[in-house]
Scaffold this active site. Sequence first.
Site, PDB file in Angstrom:
ATOM      1  N   LYS A 124     -50.162 -10.684  35.617  1.00  7.37           N
ATOM      2  CA  LYS A 124     -49.912 -11.516  36.807  1.00  7.37           C
ATOM      3  C   LYS A 124     -48.645 -11.051  37.522  1.00  7.37           C
ATOM      4  CE  LYS A 124     -47.759 -15.616  36.416  1.00  7.37           C
ATOM      5  NZ  LYS A 124     -46.589 -15.786  37.297  1.00  7.37           N
ATOM      6  N   ASN A 125     -47.578 -10.804  36.771  1.00 13.05           N
ATOM      7  CA  ASN A 125     -46.291 -10.514  37.407  1.00 13.05           C
ATOM      8  C   ASN A 125     -46.165  -9.078  37.877  1.00 13.05           C
ATOM      9  OD1 ASN A 125     -45.773 -13.160  37.017  1.00 13.05           O
ATOM     10  ND2 ASN A 125     -44.298 -12.891  35.353  1.00 13.05           N
TER      11      ASN A 125
ATOM     12  N   ARG B 184     -44.618 -20.086  43.792  1.00 16.66           N
ATOM     13  CA  ARG B 184     -43.166 -19.834  43.785  1.00 16.66           C
ATOM     14  C   ARG B 184     -42.878 -18.405  44.235  1.00 16.66           C
ATOM     15  NH1 ARG B 184     -38.004 -19.158  44.033  1.00 16.66           N
ATOM     16  NH2 ARG B 184     -37.589 -17.163  43.068  1.00 16.66           N
TER      17      ARG B 184
ATOM     18  N   CYS C  26     -40.399 -25.432  41.855  1.00 12.80           N
ATOM     19  CA  CYS C  26     -40.806 -24.888  40.562  1.00 12.80           C
ATOM     20  C   CYS C  26     -40.371 -25.878  39.481  1.00 12.80           C
ATOM     21  CB  CYS C  26     -40.129 -23.540  40.374  1.00 12.80           C
ATOM     22  SG  CYS C  26     -40.452 -22.881  38.760  1.00 12.80           S
TER      23      CYS C  26
ATOM     24  N   ARG D 237     -34.907 -22.427  42.092  1.00 11.47           N
ATOM     25  CA  ARG D 237     -35.318 -21.012  42.151  1.00 11.47           C
ATOM     26  C   ARG D 237     -34.772 -20.430  43.456  1.00 11.47           C
ATOM     27  NH1 ARG D 237     -39.829 -20.257  38.802  1.00 11.47           N
ATOM     28  NH2 ARG D 237     -39.628 -18.019  39.068  1.00 11.47           N
ATOM     29  N   PRO D 238     -33.448 -20.230  43.552  1.00  8.21           N
ATOM     30  CA  PRO D 238     -32.865 -19.719  44.800  1.00  8.21           C
ATOM     31  C   PRO D 238     -33.349 -18.303  45.119  1.00  8.21           C
ATOM     32  CG  PRO D 238     -31.260 -19.641  43.025  1.00  8.21           C
ATOM     33  CD  PRO D 238     -32.459 -20.364  42.477  1.00  8.21           C
ATOM     34  N   ILE D 239     -33.214 -17.926  46.391  1.00  8.04           N
ATOM     35  CA  ILE D 239     -33.540 -16.542  46.784  1.00  8.04           C
ATOM     36  C   ILE D 239     -32.361 -15.918  47.523  1.00  8.04           C
ATOM     37  CG2 ILE D 239     -36.050 -16.897  46.870  1.00  8.04           C
ATOM     38  CD1 ILE D 239     -35.799 -17.092  49.939  1.00  8.04           C
ATOM     39  N   ASP D 240     -31.157 -16.389  47.220  1.00 14.03           N
ATOM     40  CA  ASP D 240     -29.964 -15.864  47.912  1.00 14.03           C
ATOM     41  C   ASP D 240     -29.797 -14.358  47.724  1.00 14.03           C
ATOM     42  OD1 ASP D 240     -29.495 -16.927  45.200  1.00 14.03           O
ATOM     43  OD2 ASP D 240     -27.516 -16.063  45.442  1.00 14.03           O
ATOM     44  N   LEU D 241     -30.141 -13.853  46.554  1.00 17.67           N
ATOM     45  CA  LEU D 241     -29.979 -12.406  46.308  1.00 17.67           C
ATOM     46  C   LEU D 241     -30.992 -11.601  47.134  1.00 17.67           C
ATOM     47  CD1 LEU D 241     -29.494 -12.491  42.421  1.00 17.67           C
ATOM     48  CD2 LEU D 241     -27.721 -12.316  44.185  1.00 17.67           C
TER      49      LEU D 241
ATOM     50  N   ASP E 235     -40.271 -16.096  29.519  1.00 14.63           N
ATOM     51  CA  ASP E 235     -41.660 -16.559  29.636  1.00 14.63           C
ATOM     52  C   ASP E 235     -42.334 -16.712  28.281  1.00 14.63           C
ATOM     53  OD1 ASP E 235     -42.391 -14.670  32.686  1.00 14.63           O
ATOM     54  OD2 ASP E 235     -41.200 -16.458  32.304  1.00 14.63           O
TER      55      ASP E 235
ATOM     56  N   ILE F  58     -32.025 -18.336  31.056  1.00 14.37           N
ATOM     57  CA  ILE F  58     -32.461 -17.891  32.387  1.00 14.37           C
ATOM     58  C   ILE F  58     -32.706 -19.067  33.317  1.00 14.37           C
ATOM     59  CG2 ILE F  58     -34.224 -16.594  33.680  1.00 14.37           C
ATOM     60  CD1 ILE F  58     -32.558 -14.756  31.962  1.00 14.37           C
TER      61      ILE F  58
ATOM     62  N   ARG G 219     -52.871 -20.823  36.596  1.00 16.41           N
ATOM     63  CA  ARG G 219     -52.067 -19.949  37.471  1.00 16.41           C
ATOM     64  C   ARG G 219     -51.907 -18.574  36.852  1.00 16.41           C
ATOM     65  NH1 ARG G 219     -46.535 -21.721  38.085  1.00 16.41           N
ATOM     66  NH2 ARG G 219     -46.448 -19.621  38.969  1.00 16.41           N
TER      67      ARG G 219
HETATM   68  C1  EPZ Z   1     -39.937 -13.581  37.704  1.00 18.11           C
HETATM   69  O1  EPZ Z   1     -39.515 -14.707  38.457  1.00 18.11           O
HETATM   70  C2  EPZ Z   1     -41.244 -13.990  37.048  1.00 18.11           C
HETATM   71  N1  EPZ Z   1     -42.234 -14.313  38.071  1.00 18.11           N
HETATM   72  C3  EPZ Z   1     -41.017 -15.212  36.154  1.00 18.11           C
HETATM   73  O2  EPZ Z   1     -42.255 -15.492  35.484  1.00 18.11           O
HETATM   74  C4  EPZ Z   1     -39.961 -14.855  35.101  1.00 18.11           C
HETATM   75  O3  EPZ Z   1     -39.691 -16.003  34.323  1.00 18.11           O
HETATM   76  C5  EPZ Z   1     -38.681 -14.369  35.792  1.00 18.11           C
HETATM   77  O4  EPZ Z   1     -38.984 -13.263  36.678  1.00 18.11           O
HETATM   78  C6  EPZ Z   1     -37.630 -13.911  34.797  1.00 18.11           C
HETATM   79  O5  EPZ Z   1     -38.144 -12.887  34.021  1.00 18.11           O
HETATM   80  C7  EPZ Z   1     -42.877 -13.294  38.696  1.00 18.11           C
HETATM   81  O6  EPZ Z   1     -42.623 -12.135  38.444  1.00 18.11           O
HETATM   82  C8  EPZ Z   1     -43.913 -13.684  39.712  1.00 18.11           C
HETATM   83  P1  EPZ Z   1     -35.630 -13.941  38.737  1.00 18.11           P
HETATM   84  P2  EPZ Z   1     -38.294 -14.542  39.512  1.00 18.11           P
HETATM   85  O7  EPZ Z   1     -35.408 -13.729  40.194  1.00 18.11           O
HETATM   86  O8  EPZ Z   1     -38.379 -13.241  40.203  1.00 18.11           O
HETATM   87  C9  EPZ Z   1     -31.787 -16.625  39.478  1.00 18.11           C
HETATM   88  C10 EPZ Z   1     -44.064 -16.801  34.789  1.00 18.11           C
HETATM   89  O9  EPZ Z   1     -44.146 -17.719  33.939  1.00 18.11           O
HETATM   90  N2  EPZ Z   1     -31.855 -16.135  40.857  1.00 18.11           N
HETATM   91  O10 EPZ Z   1     -35.462 -12.798  37.811  1.00 18.11           O
HETATM   92  O11 EPZ Z   1     -38.242 -15.766  40.357  1.00 18.11           O
HETATM   93  C11 EPZ Z   1     -32.928 -17.595  39.174  1.00 18.11           C
HETATM   94  O12 EPZ Z   1     -32.573 -18.903  39.557  1.00 18.11           O
HETATM   95  C12 EPZ Z   1     -42.896 -16.756  35.755  1.00 18.11           C
HETATM   96  O13 EPZ Z   1     -44.899 -15.862  34.902  1.00 18.11           O
HETATM   97  C13 EPZ Z   1     -30.817 -16.429  41.734  1.00 18.11           C
HETATM   98  O14 EPZ Z   1     -29.864 -17.112  41.381  1.00 18.11           O
HETATM   99  O15 EPZ Z   1     -37.069 -14.563  38.510  1.00 18.11           O
HETATM  100  C14 EPZ Z   1     -33.098 -17.469  37.678  1.00 18.11           C
HETATM  101  O16 EPZ Z   1     -32.146 -18.317  37.046  1.00 18.11           O
HETATM  102  C15 EPZ Z   1     -41.964 -17.947  35.578  1.00 18.11           C
HETATM  103  N3  EPZ Z   1     -30.886 -15.974  43.022  1.00 18.11           N
HETATM  104  C16 EPZ Z   1     -32.709 -16.013  37.401  1.00 18.11           C
HETATM  105  O17 EPZ Z   1     -32.016 -15.545  38.567  1.00 18.11           O
HETATM  106  C17 EPZ Z   1     -31.948 -15.202  43.458  1.00 18.11           C
HETATM  107  O18 EPZ Z   1     -31.939 -14.784  44.649  1.00 18.11           O
HETATM  108  C18 EPZ Z   1     -33.901 -15.100  37.159  1.00 18.11           C
HETATM  109  O19 EPZ Z   1     -34.708 -15.182  38.290  1.00 18.11           O
HETATM  110  C19 EPZ Z   1     -32.984 -14.917  42.556  1.00 18.11           C
HETATM  111  C20 EPZ Z   1     -32.914 -15.380  41.256  1.00 18.11           C
END
Ligand code: EPZ
Length: 421
Positions: free
Chosen positions: A22-23, A92, A116, A121-125, A305, A327, A397
């Site tokens: 999926k990912n 998400r 979520c 789940r911020p996207i600031d980065l 996960d 995480i 999902r």
């Molecule tokens: C991906 O989510 C996966 N989803 C998630 O799988 C997985 O848990 C996660 O990576 C961590 O491995 C997909 O790939 C579709 P991150 P993602 O950005 O990209 C913080 C599942 O069950 N963060 O690595 O959203 C965030 O809040 C799902 O299949 C910021 O602060 O994860 C989190 O604490 C659940 N700012 C940490 O980083 C940002 O701009 C990791 O998030 C982005 C993230």
Amino acid sequence: MSELLITGGRPLEGEVPIQGAKNSVLPILAATLLARGQVVLEGCPRLRDVDASIAILRYLGCIARWEGDSLVVDTASMDGCAISEELMRRMRSSAIFLGAVLGRWGRAELSYPGGCELGPRPIDLHLQGLRQLGAAIREEGGFLHCRAPRLRGSEIVLGLPSVGATENLMLAGCAAEGTTVISNAAREPEIEDLQNFLNACGARVRGAGSSTVRVEGGAPMHGCTYRCMPDRIVAATYLCAAGAAGGEVYLRRAREDHLATLTDLLRQAGCTVTADGGGIACRCRGRLGGVGPVRTAPYPGFPTDAQAVLMAALLRCRGVSVFEERIFESRYRHVDEMARMGARIRVSGPTAVVFGTPVLHGASVRSTDLRGGAALCVAALGAEGVTRVGALHHIDRGYEDIARDLRALGADVIRQATDEN
Ligand code: EPZ
């Protein structure tokens, strides 16, 4: 609505093929917007999140249709750059479309992605990196108004090794003029899968799987035929099912190099795990030994996960197992549901302590989120009697058909409709 009826208390015995990841497939579907020509994704998993991505592609004017187990996508007919709030909220990870839409269209209009169950789940980065590539992004009332007539390569250092931010910036970098270097990039195997897909379309991406990804932008991108990697978290789920119920399973296509932290822990707990070129075999007898502390971390650390499904396998462990979820803020929502089955777990902030109990009993439980729901199915396999698992839309999902797969491993699992609306 429907529910699963799982009769636990008997060992597993069987073999199951592991679905596509999926990912991997979700960012790859966004990446098709950068390719001029038809993309054929062989073995694409049929998931609710894939349906949501298909709906977004069609909303943007693209063609997406199933041909057997392949998903055929052609984005030549893309006719817009706005994604409706309803569609963005369905998934998400819809934020992953931002980089691709900007790269293809030069503009993007979308809302913040769906909420979520795991916490903020911020996207600031994502936004910070896209601005460094030259995008003008105005955030207003939960909507993002983005302009990027010309994306220019840049050196980006991520504050966190975010999977989604790394992927978004790889996609935008492919459309940028010049070189983009992403430092402190996420190293998950799905990032490498995305790189392989992009390069199969003619892009020039290097370094995925390491902390530094380099994109030579501007290469013309064409269609391709691609099969994504097997889903390592689905494989983790079924390894933990064997841990919970005992028995012997073989997971075809599963790759141990993607799951080393989990297989090491299962061996510590007393399982026999062996990998050959075609998959992973796992044999577990009796109650597992306690393990820990299991600390979730960015790859190659223990995957967040897999936290819930490993916890489910350890509910009957001899002694104590300790988890530290580092995480996400709220990734223990499955604990209360497991307690209904007799599990003894104490949560304090990021730490969960599992006091192993010799017997679990069937109960009526509800999925709280994708992996928490899968974990309830794992726990039910180790419980005496029948467990009803509801709110299956969470599980659907990310799992094509968890009942079908668990039955292939010898479990007694039935999916039936309920009169719940
Ligand atoms: C991906 O989510 C996966 N989803 C998630 O799988 C997985 O848990 C996660 O990576 C961590 O491995 C997909 O790939 C579709 P991150 P993602 O950005 O990209 C913080 C599942 O069950 N963060 O690595 O959203 C965030 O809040 C799902 O299949 C910021 O602060 O994860 C989190 O604490 C659940 N700012 C940490 O980083 C940002 O701009 C990791 O998030 C982005 C993230």
